[in-house]
Design an enzyme around this catalytic site. Structure first.
Site, PDB file in Angstrom:
ATOM      1  N   GLY C 148      -2.389  -1.562   0.910  1.00 24.49           N
ATOM      2  CA  GLY C 148      -2.091  -0.467   0.114  1.00 24.49           C
ATOM      3  C   GLY C 148      -2.488  -0.791  -1.355  1.00 24.49           C
ATOM      4  O   GLY C 148      -3.050  -1.705  -1.609  1.00 24.49           O
ATOM      5  N   CYS C 149      -2.414   0.053  -2.361  1.00 24.50           N
ATOM      6  CA  CYS C 149      -3.029  -0.067  -3.774  1.00 24.50           C
ATOM      7  C   CYS C 149      -2.557  -1.209  -4.221  1.00 24.50           C
ATOM      8  O   CYS C 149      -2.959  -2.206  -4.902  1.00 24.50           O
ATOM      9  CB  CYS C 149      -2.916   1.363  -4.359  1.00 24.50           C
ATOM     10  SG  CYS C 149      -1.301   2.003  -4.312  1.00 24.50           S
TER      11      CYS C 149
END
Lengths: 347, 347, 347, 347
Positions: C148-149
């Site tokens: 994920g970011c």
């Protein structure tokens, strides 16, 4: 490899030139000047360039400009006209992003820029750097005056209407309602450009008169060969990059049957950096963000006698640095799009 | 009617004072000074005040400050301490929005603000203008040093945890991760505050040390009566107004059963300008935009040993001008909320 | 040329993949699916791609995914795990930008994502696509779960502290105060993401618990080989792109003499996409805008016992699509930076 | 006290009505309806109203609308015309913020809004709620159709030019280039209104035709008593509140000596909410932010034959809720400015 120098690389058009030239396959960045920042690595001022641009700023007298093949001036108005003659004499091509070589009439220049012109003798030779209009002349030029950001959008937006042998619209009363992001004001510390002043806000400015008016009228008249009257109202948009010009023109009765969509598509057929969108489109500035593309849409509301032309460009690319690189490519016989094929950044 | 003077009304806290005082039912705006703008109608600089504020700026020596009951200083640090003694001697109350009367220790002041203190003898008398902590002293004060914007949010956010007789959290290692809109930097022409620099961007700054750190530690220690250790990391948010402080505190094992939501609600019961939100809330800065309200939410993720306190305020109102008016109301025996009941502007 | 397919190309990570892949010298875009937009040219939805991407969306059953060498899933959680097995069986590599193959423990996946896992048997084989941690495994993988970011920024920010044989910081009480631009929420029509709601505003969200917490803890424990405790507080910043993570860690007494700046520089020496900035730096999100670079700065305020690590990345590039292309380059034996050397767009 | 009901209070004009009415000294908020949010305290949806509005939303059939003196409709088009007849029959005044009672010609209504009109018989009675044009009729009205946001700015901007017995400008070819903040699109979950889509961007929309065109033409013709031709081009500005209309008109030769500045000042003399700025001004939208003020500046570039009128308003106040309260004040014989004297919020 083309050896490139930049005079005045600390502003937004300077750093944009660096962004574009850093990945240009035929360019070797050779010198960048700033008296104030002499010795400072460019990447210390602009961390976005860390690892990508190894140059440091040099004071002008120390910079290796004489080793360059071409020098870009990303300086305030008045600098290029003082330094260009010596560079040209040394066989170096010059591309000025400021206004020194845009206006052919020195009286007009002096009226709008408030300074005498330092080398009027060069004006006849200087070529106006708008490739879609002046490509052949640019190819042979050694001195380029790059168009302003607003003028680029207005001239390309009106060009198909004006280029023909007979007028299609009332050329005496064009209206250009233009909107620009805040980077157009440059990287100057001014209260009006503070985020607390300019964001969440919208205003017109310079309605009384703006320097880009005489430049644009000169360009439009060069395209049409006839006198042109233009009202130009610039506005400030709370965004960083982008110009949106909404152009109005009254269709002449004798031109009422013209297929304007086809006219625009034909006029710009083959152009790499002008995109005539399908009829009914509303181009957005973000659709060209950080790219050299300019997009145009043609509207004729209610099939009436008023044309509405919508034009978008990135003021720092097609409106400045990108157009400069495009001219450089043409001047050096390279593919015109070399180093300029960035896909716009969306969102 | 209270006659009010403002010294230095050209910045954001100055114009915010004008916005608030223009509709305050017990205030008569009497004088506003600016050497640079002497003679200029205030509404010419701030068209938002057209028809609402009739005053013009006066050079300090011409301003009728001596006719005032209270004078606000919305000036750079160092101005108020030079002028306050004479005003106080003339029986005029003084409220300083800058830092001159915040820090009790002149050595600390001189270390962080880089100038000697002009009237250390007044420091003992000066009252720190945080009504929710210091209300009684404010009521009797003639000289107020208003808290900074960040310190207001940090002190009110931590106060319920620190105010008790025994520690509830590890007071030696508090962490405040704070975020401010750009108006916090004031109306100064600086490159870093340009919209083209600050918008569509986020960064920390001053991690090494920020002037609001010693002020906040002093305030927290005054609340707890014990030594406090604080790490303060400010960040710049691309919005105009608003501060969001995310406060971290390690719960001591012996305090693990505390009902922190109830603790906060009880601590601030009756306060007009502090809103303890329901458990689980995420206050937004816009929920207090252009109002004097401060909102707090208490979280304990996973019911673990770390408290997360979320605090929002409008830095120009509760963090500056509004808090000043709140203090003025208290000093003059008025209802504390008079002229301050603006409903936040949403959206 | 690598034949690339994209499943679900209508969101922000999808269009970002298209931006990056359109100029990748070793990629041939072969198929892009969208049931809803079947038949629509991609450039009609995203005018920024006009003239650059000729593909049209295809309904999944019509798309030529089986002709691809690798398929990216830029879909909601749950789609990739349903379709990956058939593609893998057909010899096609799979890179999932969603969460289906991030968490090794299906119970944790089901708790946080609210759905059963469709192919738990593939989890053991799936490689977590964080090149700076897992490069060797990625090179041999046929199935990648991309981080994920937020987790990318937290793991790379903490990695040098945790990677050693003995702990340097209190690994049980890490605090990550993270801030993301609004594109992180995707291109979903939700009231909270409207510009009138999210601009000129700042808030925390998900303080109670966020899906990126278990993923990050899993990753940090994989790096350290020891249990890790993390408090993660995400915030929403009114900007389009960018993540800024402010990471806190308490230095253990026995590690107090560590040169943390040197530790970070050595840990990331040779990495193309991690830039450890000079001591004292404050990285800005715009310094990595639209690029695959991640920048880190290490602070130790007052030389005390708290480390403050600042990390910035573009959530759509290094936090999603760019990292996916980086993994693809590694999986196909290409130069890891191929097609990823965009200079960040500034301003 | 006037008992006020609001139908449909969950959108931006609804919450803005609540902000204004919460501090109106002669108003008692009595009922607010929302089927979807039945039972929810208003302040739970809008935390900005915590402590200021105690009402909860009620399903329409439960709401005490019949106890009200006046009911505002802040609903989608089509709702007010269905419910107004019963309220009027019960002696309750109605103010519609949507379009149901703006257009006098039902055929035009049905063409632009795509639905039959439910009560055409009321149209003759309905008064167009633009106080500066229709004050006397509003005072006697029991049913008000409030102008749209754009039409308010265009009509007040053109009114002085059109109101005279003889034409001053070419009334057949007016051009209005208008720009609106994003709150004008309402609080609807739509992709195009997401912050990631609308911020850092600028575009025109609806060039082919917009619902505010027939409304404005109707209004302009009512002012002039002559046919009017208008081209209206709306644009979306990346800001929350505010409309800036740039209006163009060709001066007729016989009117060339007109003092247009004086004409505007005289036309609006005595108006509380229209501010004609000094010649040469450039009004900014923020100068009216969150207030009911509308500001106008008159330009005649180069003293030529084209007038450029700049108009700013807050679309949610003078363009919607504030104008509604202004009408209510008139209808109930109160001071027209009661509860509407908010000083604009700057910055």
């Amino acid at each position: 490899m083309i050896k490139v120098g930049i005079v005045g690389g600390t502003g937004y058009t300077g750093v944009e030139l660096l962004r574009l030239l850093a990945t240009h396959p035929e360019v070797e960045l050779t010198a960048i000047t700033s008296r104030k920042e002499d010795g400072l690595p460019v990447a210390d001022m602009y961390p976005s360039l860390r690892g990508r641009v190894a140059l440091s700023f040099s004071a002008p007298e120390k910079a290796r400009l004489n080793e360059c093949d071409v020098v870009f001036f990303a300086t305030p108005h008045g600098v290029a006209m003082a330094q260009a003659p010596a560079l040209l004499d040394a066989g170096i091509k010059v591309i000025d992003l400021a206004a020194d070589f845009r206006l052919q009439d020195t009286a007009v220049f002096e009226q709008w820029y408030g300074m005498p012109h330092a080398c009027p003798s060069l004006l006849a030779e200087a070529v106006y750097g708008l490739p879609e209009v002046n490509r052949a002349a640019i190819a042979k030029a050694r001195l380029i005056g790059l168009p302003g950001c607003y003028p680029t959008s207005m001239q390309l937006g009106y060009a198909p209407l004006l280029a023909g042998a007979t007028p299609l619209v009332n050329e005496a009363s064009l209206i250009a309602d233009c909107k620009s992001g805040v980077s157009g004001a440059g990287r100057k510390a001014e209260v009006g450009s503070l985020m607390a002043e300019a964001s969440d806000n919208f205003k017109a400015y310079g309605v009384k008169g703006h320097r880009h008016l005489p430049e644009t009228v000169q360009g439009l008249q060069a395209i049409s060969g006839r006198p042109v009257g233009l009202t130009f109202v610039p506005h400030l948009v709370p965004m960083i990059r982008g110009i949106h010009s909404t152009l109005y023109a009254q269709i002449l009765p004798e031109a009422s049957n013209t297929d304007f969509q086809a006219l625009y598509e034909q006029h710009f057929a083959g152009e790499r950096f002008v995109d005539v969108m399908p009829a009914g489109s509303h181009p957005e500035t973000r659709s060209v963000r950080a790219s050299n593309m300019l997009r145009i849409a043609v509207h004729r509301p209610g099939n009436g006698n008023l044309l509405v032309i919508l034009v978008v460009e990135d003021n720092l690319v097609k409106g400045a640095a990108g157009q400069g690189v495009q001219c450089m490519n043409i001047m050096f016989g390279l593919d015109e799009s070399l180093g300029l094929m960035h896909v716009p950044v969306m969102p």
